[in-house]
Write an enzyme that holds these catalytic residues in place. Structure first.
Site, PDB file in Angstrom:
ATOM      1  N   LYS A 296       0.802  -1.222   0.000  1.00 57.49           N
ATOM      2  CA  LYS A 296       0.000   0.000   0.000  1.00 57.49           C
ATOM      3  C   LYS A 296       0.838   1.277   0.000  1.00 57.49           C
ATOM      4  O   LYS A 296       0.403   2.305  -0.525  1.00 57.49           O
ATOM      5  CB  LYS A 296      -0.947   0.010   1.202  1.00 57.49           C
ATOM      6  CG  LYS A 296      -2.098  -0.979   1.078  1.00 57.49           C
ATOM      7  CD  LYS A 296      -3.111  -0.786   2.179  1.00 57.49           C
ATOM      8  CE  LYS A 296      -4.311  -1.699   1.984  1.00 57.49           C
ATOM      9  NZ  LYS A 296      -5.381  -1.433   2.958  1.00 57.49           N
ATOM     10  N   ASP A 333     -10.041   2.978   1.662  1.00 56.27           N
ATOM     11  CA  ASP A 333     -10.082   2.491   3.047  1.00 56.27           C
ATOM     12  C   ASP A 333     -10.673   3.572   3.955  1.00 56.27           C
ATOM     13  O   ASP A 333     -11.356   3.282   4.939  1.00 56.27           O
ATOM     14  CB  ASP A 333      -8.673   2.136   3.540  1.00 56.27           C
ATOM     15  CG  ASP A 333      -8.181   0.821   2.970  1.00 56.27           C
ATOM     16  OD1 ASP A 333      -9.022  -0.009   2.587  1.00 56.27           O
ATOM     17  OD2 ASP A 333      -6.956   0.625   2.903  1.00 56.27           O
TER      18      ASP A 333
END
Length: 506
Positions: A296, A333
């Site tokens: 990420k 997210d």
């Protein structure tokens, strides 16, 4: 046209079992989904079981079905302990039972006079198979089956250690006729699914027992990935991570594509090195991908442009591949955690603790801080905890303080407790002093951490809610359509319930 026709006929169900009765049961199951079936005679435990099964097949052979008999010797990676003469005997018996095809491994062909099998009364159509269970070997530019003892088709099954290995095998499928490409191993799984659209004559999928690493089960090959319906026009999406086999993202996104009739497929890419995957993006025609652990943050340096919020967070979980091949990153997210928590908690003014300081933790920390929460960071890596706390105007909370301090919510943003290591918890019961515990892990739905919280009477929030919210946001970014929330939610929670029931039965 392929030797095996088109559509579902090109998905070859693999039937492998130790008894004739179980083999027959699997054949009946396979024929409900495809009409092409490989019979692994070498998996049967004895000659008596082989004879019994072939007698059954001869009496019950259905019309319009194609059976491919395989009795692979141990030298070729199979289970048959007999010699070449016994192997040929069973292939001859398979013809007598009605099998139209047989698979003969290269090791056996080289032991036959003149390196040819045509003088033996085996099934009339012959596939020559080459297996390398260690690596993907150097490959030719193309394959001509007739140059190998006059066989009808050639199959190369090779262990794909990297995604690029599987790309090389698919290139060979594009350049060859009557050729079957079988990338083995988890890194080769996406290429297995895309093999048919790249020109492979068959794609193998076991009905029950897997016979090689990285196989996709028949039901998933047909219904989840729709491998038989994929074309060069099909848009490819996926999730990259290590590990990635546990992910329910393929179920979530592919359910959405089917519900909205979008010509697209979503695949799981096991990515150990980002460069390995990124080099394959144009080869596979990838239009976008999800990013999970451990990439990420590392993906940021490969992006041409990044959404400001994702850049501020310093982590990306969603990438769009633009028409010129450049990468644009964003983070959903952030959306996921807010939607999951705000149903249980007045976030503004709350005191929340985030356990972890990785990519997911960063998104959670920024989401909560921007909504007005007081954020505490507790992590094994003290330097990372300090950096994240400073970025969101929060505080570092030492692990020892968890035994005495109270929080409105504690969120686990580490992978500790994720399937298959789901019997451990990142935090101890004595460290849970709060009103709400949320675990970003969604598989299993009820993690050990959430079970500990429930025993203490603390409200629990499953990571499944965050997973759904962030995934649907990704789906909408890529397709520019409204996500079919009801269908996607039903599919994910049905899968999680089935897993939970399976664990309880064990």
């Amino acid at each position: 046209m392929s030797l095996f026709g088109t559509g579902l006929r090109r998905i070859c169900a693999v039937v492998a079992a130790s008894t004739a009765a179980e083999m027959a049961k699997l054949v009946r199951s396979a024929l409900k989904q495809t009409s092409t079936v490989e019979l692994r005679l070498d998996w049967l435990s004895s000659d008596a079981e082989r004879a019994q099964f072939l007698r059954w097949l001869g009496k019950c052979l259905p019309r319009n079905a194609t059976f491919l008999a395989t009795c692979r010797r141990r030298e070729g990676g199979g289970k048959f302990s007999g010699g070449v003469d016994r192997q040929l005997y069973w292939l001859i018996q398979a013809r007598e039972a009605g099998c139209q095809w047989c698979d003969l491994e290269m090791e056996t062909l080289h032991k036959l006079p003149g390196h040819s099998i045509r003088q033996y009364p085996v099934p009339p159509h012959i596939m020559l198979s080459v297996h390398d269970f260690e690596r993907t070997p150097n490959l030719p530019r193309s394959v001509n089956p007739s140059a190998h003892g006059g066989v009808d088709a050639v199959k190369i099954a090779a262990q794909a250690r990297t995604i690029q290995d599987s790309v090389r095998l698919l290139r060979l499928a594009r350049n060859s006729k009557n050729f079957v490409a079988v990338p083995m191993g988890e890194a080769g799984l996406p290429a297995r699914i895309l093999a048919l659209r790249e020109g492979s004559a068959l794609a193998y999928a076991p009905v029950a027992a897997a016979t090689a690493a990285g196989q996709v089960y028949l039901d998933e090959m047909q219904h989840l990935y729709r491998a038989h319906a994929l074309t060069r026009r099909t848009q490819v999406y996926g999730v990259i991570g290590d590990p990635v086999g546990h992910s329910l993202s393929p179920l979530l996104h592919n359910t959405g594509f089917v519900a909205r009739r979008v010509d697209a497929v979503y695949l799981p890419f096991l990515v150990r090195q980002l460069g390995d995957f990124l080099a394959a993006v144009p080869e596979f025609g990838v239009r976008g991908f999800s990013v999970t652990l451990p990439h990420k943050q590392a993906i940021l340096k490969h992006l041409k442009e990044c959404e400001p919020l994702a850049g501020e967070i310093g982590a990306v979980n969603t990438v769009v591949v633009r028409r010129d091949g450049s990468l644009y990153g964003c983070n959903t997210d952030y959306v996921g955690v807010l939607r999951a928590l705000e149903k249980k908690l007045q976030i503004k003014g709350s005191r929340t603790l985030i356990f972890g300081a990785g990519g997911s933790a960063r998104a959670v920390a920024f989401a909560l801080a921007r909504t007005g929460a007081v954020v505490g960071i507790c992590a094994r890596r003290e330097k990372a905890a300090k950096e994240l706390a400073r970025s969101v105007g929060g505080e570092v909370v030492p692990r020892r303080a968890l035994r005495s301090e109270f929080f409105d919510a504690i969120l686990n943003a580490t992978p500790v407790g994720m399937h298959p290591h789901d019997r451990i918890s990142p935090l101890l019961p004595g460290e849970l002093h709060c009103r709400i515990v949320m675990d970003l892990i969604y598989r299993p739905q009820k993690t050990q951490l959430l079970k500990l919280a429930a025993k203490k009477g603390i409200a629990a929030v499953s990571g499944a809610e965050m997973f759904l919210a962030q995934g649907m946001a990704q789906w909408e970014i890529w397709t520019e359509k409204r996500a079919p929330e009801a269908a996607m939610r039903h599919a994910v929670f049905a899968a999680l319930r089935a897993e939970e029931n399976s664990r309880q039965r064990r």
